[in-house]
Each structure stands twice: as structure tokens, then as C-alpha cells.
Design an enzyme around this catalytic site. Structure first.
Site, PDB file in Angstrom:
ATOM      1  N   HIS A   4      48.252   9.661 -31.822  1.00 24.45           N
ATOM      2  CA  HIS A   4      48.723   8.949 -33.017  1.00 24.45           C
ATOM      3  C   HIS A   4      49.288   9.933 -34.040  1.00 24.45           C
ATOM      4  CE1 HIS A   4      49.448   5.405 -35.096  1.00 24.45           C
ATOM      5  NE2 HIS A   4      48.276   5.124 -35.618  1.00 24.45           N
ATOM      6  N   ASP A  60      38.806   0.295 -31.791  1.00 26.13           N
ATOM      7  CA  ASP A  60      38.391   1.182 -32.891  1.00 26.13           C
ATOM      8  C   ASP A  60      37.575   2.363 -32.324  1.00 26.13           C
ATOM      9  OD1 ASP A  60      39.759  -0.458 -34.589  1.00 26.13           O
ATOM     10  OD2 ASP A  60      38.014  -1.584 -35.258  1.00 26.13           O
ATOM     11  N   LYS A 107      35.394   2.690 -39.106  1.00 19.14           N
ATOM     12  CA  LYS A 107      36.668   3.407 -39.157  1.00 19.14           C
ATOM     13  C   LYS A 107      37.512   2.982 -40.353  1.00 19.14           C
ATOM     14  CE  LYS A 107      40.118   1.652 -38.175  1.00 19.14           C
ATOM     15  NZ  LYS A 107      40.927   1.251 -37.021  1.00 19.14           N
ATOM     16  N   ASN A 134      41.723   2.543 -41.324  1.00 25.29           N
ATOM     17  CA  ASN A 134      43.052   2.518 -40.708  1.00 25.29           C
ATOM     18  C   ASN A 134      43.746   3.863 -40.907  1.00 25.29           C
ATOM     19  OD1 ASN A 134      46.203   1.935 -40.933  1.00 25.29           O
ATOM     20  ND2 ASN A 134      45.289   0.448 -39.543  1.00 25.29           N
ATOM     21  N   SER A 135      44.426   4.303 -39.866  1.00 28.60           N
ATOM     22  CA  SER A 135      45.016   5.653 -39.856  1.00 28.60           C
ATOM     23  C   SER A 135      46.057   5.863 -40.950  1.00 28.60           C
ATOM     24  CB  SER A 135      45.662   5.911 -38.501  1.00 28.60           C
ATOM     25  OG  SER A 135      44.731   5.714 -37.481  1.00 28.60           O
ATOM     26  N   ARG A 148      42.076   7.697 -27.782  1.00 29.84           N
ATOM     27  CA  ARG A 148      43.081   7.903 -28.841  1.00 29.84           C
ATOM     28  C   ARG A 148      42.710   9.120 -29.676  1.00 29.84           C
ATOM     29  NH1 ARG A 148      44.579   3.048 -33.014  1.00 29.84           N
ATOM     30  NH2 ARG A 148      44.731   4.231 -34.945  1.00 29.84           N
ATOM     31  N   GLU A 161      39.128   5.297 -30.447  1.00 27.46           N
ATOM     32  CA  GLU A 161      39.683   6.422 -31.213  1.00 27.46           C
ATOM     33  C   GLU A 161      38.563   7.355 -31.663  1.00 27.46           C
ATOM     34  OE1 GLU A 161      41.369   3.486 -33.870  1.00 27.46           O
ATOM     35  OE2 GLU A 161      40.355   4.387 -35.594  1.00 27.46           O
ATOM     36  N   ASP A 187      42.416  -2.838 -29.004  1.00 26.15           N
ATOM     37  CA  ASP A 187      42.218  -1.731 -29.939  1.00 26.15           C
ATOM     38  C   ASP A 187      40.739  -1.782 -30.319  1.00 26.15           C
ATOM     39  OD1 ASP A 187      42.044  -0.067 -32.096  1.00 26.15           O
ATOM     40  OD2 ASP A 187      43.444  -1.189 -33.355  1.00 26.15           O
ATOM     41  N   SER A 225      45.652  -5.676 -31.661  1.00 24.66           N
ATOM     42  CA  SER A 225      45.570  -4.712 -32.761  1.00 24.66           C
ATOM     43  C   SER A 225      44.397  -4.993 -33.698  1.00 24.66           C
ATOM     44  CB  SER A 225      46.883  -4.795 -33.551  1.00 24.66           C
ATOM     45  OG  SER A 225      46.694  -4.385 -34.883  1.00 24.66           O
ATOM     46  N   GLY A 226      43.644  -3.949 -34.005  1.00 30.10           N
ATOM     47  CA  GLY A 226      42.548  -4.088 -34.965  1.00 30.10           C
ATOM     48  C   GLY A 226      43.052  -4.427 -36.354  1.00 30.10           C
ATOM     49  N   LEU A 227      44.154  -3.785 -36.723  1.00 36.82           N
ATOM     50  CA  LEU A 227      44.742  -4.066 -38.037  1.00 36.82           C
ATOM     51  C   LEU A 227      45.152  -5.537 -38.125  1.00 36.82           C
ATOM     52  CD1 LEU A 227      45.941  -3.161 -40.775  1.00 36.82           C
ATOM     53  CD2 LEU A 227      48.070  -2.656 -39.558  1.00 36.82           C
ATOM     54  N   ASP A 257      40.651  -3.536 -42.243  1.00 35.13           N
ATOM     55  CA  ASP A 257      40.569  -2.856 -40.943  1.00 35.13           C
ATOM     56  C   ASP A 257      39.529  -1.746 -41.041  1.00 35.13           C
ATOM     57  OD1 ASP A 257      41.118  -2.009 -38.388  1.00 35.13           O
ATOM     58  OD2 ASP A 257      43.033  -1.056 -38.878  1.00 35.13           O
TER      59      ASP A 257
HETATM   60  C1  SPV Z   1      46.187  -1.071 -34.949  1.00 32.73           C
HETATM   61  O1  SPV Z   1      47.182  -1.731 -34.628  1.00 32.73           O
HETATM   62  O2  SPV Z   1      45.186  -1.545 -35.451  1.00 32.73           O
HETATM   63  C2  SPV Z   1      46.200   0.380 -34.746  1.00 32.73           C
HETATM   64  C3  SPV Z   1      47.432   1.080 -34.821  1.00 32.73           C
HETATM   65  O3  SPV Z   1      45.146   0.962 -34.601  1.00 32.73           O
HETATM   66  S1  SPV Z   1      47.582   1.658 -36.411  1.00 32.73           S
HETATM   67  O4  SPV Z   1      47.340   0.591 -37.331  1.00 32.73           O
HETATM   68  O5  SPV Z   1      48.935   2.132 -36.413  1.00 32.73           O
HETATM   69  O6  SPV Z   1      46.673   2.754 -36.608  1.00 32.73           O
HETATM   70 MG    MG Z   2      43.568  -0.122 -35.107  1.00 28.19          MG
END
Ligand code: SPV
Ligand code: MG
Length: 299
Positions: free
Chosen positions: A186, A83, A116, A118-119, A155, A110, A81, A42-44, A54
Site C-alpha cells: 500500500h 483489517d 486499525k 484507515n491508511s 498487506r 494488514e 479486507d 472494502s473495510g472503508l 473505519d
Molecule cells: C479499504 O478499502 O478499506 C482499504 C483500502 O483498506 S484503503 O482505504 O485504501 O486503505
Molecule cells: Mg481497509
């Protein structure tokens, strides 16, 4: 079996499969030991474990270094992930090259813009990539991979950006045509209505992946009924460890001793086991000369 082949099989299997988040070698090993078939890098989680946002504050080669430890620590496949692919098609295809060299099974990109956001951060609009530009990126990545089974996941962030089903479907179909092996849809809604509406329309066999962080109360049985290929539990090792570290730090700070905490934390022996210290002991017996003193305190 190759890690890439393992990951491809996860996505192509008939039932619903799972990827669990990890963010370093230790958490990757813990995910594998728990029984998961694959890992979400996971990027986060990786960025926050580095103490940065992130928002592509960590460079892609710094992420690559973390992945190398994760891959070395495990036998199950890792989906990065990735990005936005850290730039345009050229950066993204170089990323594929470097991931393959490190035995990473696949990457998810994505359709947002570099750097980017974070979503789940509500700090204004999240601009989407141009569809043709993003399709070119997917094509470049697929053309670059040496290993046929390396997986590229596309994504779709249209729901996140406030668009509806039409835009989400348009993008998913375009990315599928561009060669994506799977599509991650997502959503940040607190229920699965967007995902359900998408799955009602998605007739293709290309696997659909979801990240139910915000719609966590939806039963997994519903995702199975929808025909979801893979569910990503995206950040729960990170969040669990934050909670545990905050509690332990505050307790030790207040108590100025270890009385209350010793029985609440992993033993040092457990740390050694996870580091596979036993393997090194056996290797030392095998490879070090018997007369050789490994540690000579007199020196
Ligand atoms: C991550 O885990 O970094 C993701 C998923 O991209 S989210 O944080 O839900 O966008
Ligand atoms: Mg991410």
C-alpha cells in the site's frame, strides 16, 4: 468452479487483473454485472455504509453478516479486507473458519495494530505490527483453512507508516515466507514511485496487489509493465453512491416534489430486476398450489 479457486486464479494469472469494491449485496451484484471477476469487500466502504468509522467500530461478526449477503448475491469471489484480523492469531484463524463457512474466497490482513486506522487518515503515526507476530498470524490462518485454495493476502503498511523500501521489502519477504498467497503493497503517495521502487526489487513470483486510490492518475499500462498481479479499485462504488445520494436528497428537499429527479434515478423496475424478483415469480408458479391465494386482501 469454487470461489476460492477463482480468486487464486485471478492472482496467479499472467496478466494484470482487477477487483472492484462492493459493500453490500446490491453493490456486489452490480460489480458482477459490470463484468468484474472478483470483489473487494472494502473495510472503508462497509464501515461507512454502516455509518461508522473505519476503526473497527463495527464488530467482525457484523462485517460477516454483510459478507454473507454479498456472497449470496454473487457467483464471483470476494476478497475480504480483514483489517488486522480483528485481534491476534487466534481471532484471525477463527475469522478464516467463519469466512470459509460463508463461501468467502479469501481475506487480506494488514500489518497494523487493532483497532486499525484507515491508511489515508493523517492523525499521527500508524504503528506497525511486530513482524514475527504478524508472520505467526499468517501461519495460523494458513494452517486453519480447510479449502486449499482459500487465499490469505498479507498487506504491507510500511510505506504508509513512513518507512522506506528496505522495511517494505523486509516485511513482504517475511510474509511471503510465512505462507501468504499474495502481498498487497500500500502507498498513499500521489504518484506510483513507491510501488515502482518496490517492483524493481521484487523478484519473487508471489503476486503483488496494489490499491491506486491516491495515485489514480497513473496509467494502468504502467502497472502492467511493472508486473502488478491485481489492481483493487477500492472505494469507488461507495463514493459514487455518496455523491448520488447527496444530490438526490438535496434536490428533493429543496423542490418538495419529484419532477426534476425521476429521470435521473434507476427505475423501480430496475430495483426489482436487481433483486431478482422474476425468479421468485417463476418459483411461485412452480411451488405454490394453483388454488392458493398468495395475497388475500379480504383477510
Ligand atoms: C479499504 O478499502 O478499506 C482499504 C483500502 O483498506 S484503503 O482505504 O485504501 O486503505
Ligand atoms: Mg481497509
Amino acid at each position: 468452479m469454487n470461489k476460492s479457486t477463482q480468486l487464486k486464479r485471478i492472482f496467479q494469472s499472467q496478466g494484470t487483473e482487477y477487483l472492484m469494491e462492493a459493500h453490500n449485496g446490491l453493490s456486489a451484484r452490480i460489480v458482477e454485472e459490470a463484468g468484474f471477476k472478483g470483489i473487494w469487500a472494502s473495510g472503508l466502504s462497509i464501515s461507512s455504509s454502516m455509518g461508522v468509522r473505519d476503526s473497527n467500530e463495527a464488530s467482525w461478526t457484523q462485517v460477516l453478516d454483510v459478507l454473507e449477503f454479498m456472497s449470496d448475491a454473487t457467483k464471483i469471489p470476494i476478497l475480504l479486507d480483514g483489517d488486522t484480523g480483528y485481534g491476534n492469531f487466534n481471532n484471525a484463524r477463527r475469522l478464516v473458519k467463519k469466512l470459509e463457512q460463508r463461501n468467502i474466497a479469501g481475506v487480506c490482513i494488514e500489518d497494523k495494530l487493532f483497532p486499525k486506522t484507515n491508511s489515508f487518515i493523517n492523525n499521527g503515526p500508524q504503528p506497525l505490527a511486530n513482524i514475527d507476530e504478524f508472520c505467526g498470524k499468517i501461519k495460523a490462518m494458513k494452517d486453519t483453512q480447510n479449502d486449499d485454495d482459500f487465499v490469505v493476502v498479507a498487506r504491507v503498511e510500511a510505506f504508509i507508516a513512513g518507512f522506506g523500501l528496505e522495511e517494505t521489502l523486509l516485511r513482504a519477504e517475511a510474509y511471503e515466507r510465512a505462507g501468504a498467497d499474495a502481498i498487497l503493497v500500500h502507498s498513499k503517495k500521489s504518484n506510483a514511485s513507491e510501488i515502482q521502487s518496490f517492483m524493481n526489487e521484487w523478484k519473487s513470483r508471489t503476486p503483488i496487489i496494489i490499491v491506486p486510490t491516491k495515485y489514480y492518475s497513473t496509467p494502468t499500462s504502467l502497472f502492467k509493465e511493472m508486473g502488478i498481479s491485481t489492481i483493487i479499485w477500492a472505494n469507488h462504488n461507495l463514493r459514487a453512491s455518496i455523491d448520488a445520494m447527496q444530490t438526490i436528497s438535496q434536490t428533493i428537499f429543496q423542490d418538495e416534489n419529484l419532477f426534476a429527479v425521476e429521470d435521473t434515478v434507476a427505475t423501480v423496475e430496475e430495483v426489482f430486476r436487481l433483486q431478482q424478483v422474476g425468479e421468485l415469480t417463476i418459483a411461485e408458479a412452480k411451488y405454490l398450489p394453483k388454488s392458493h391465494k398468495v395475497r388475500d386482501d379480504s383477510l
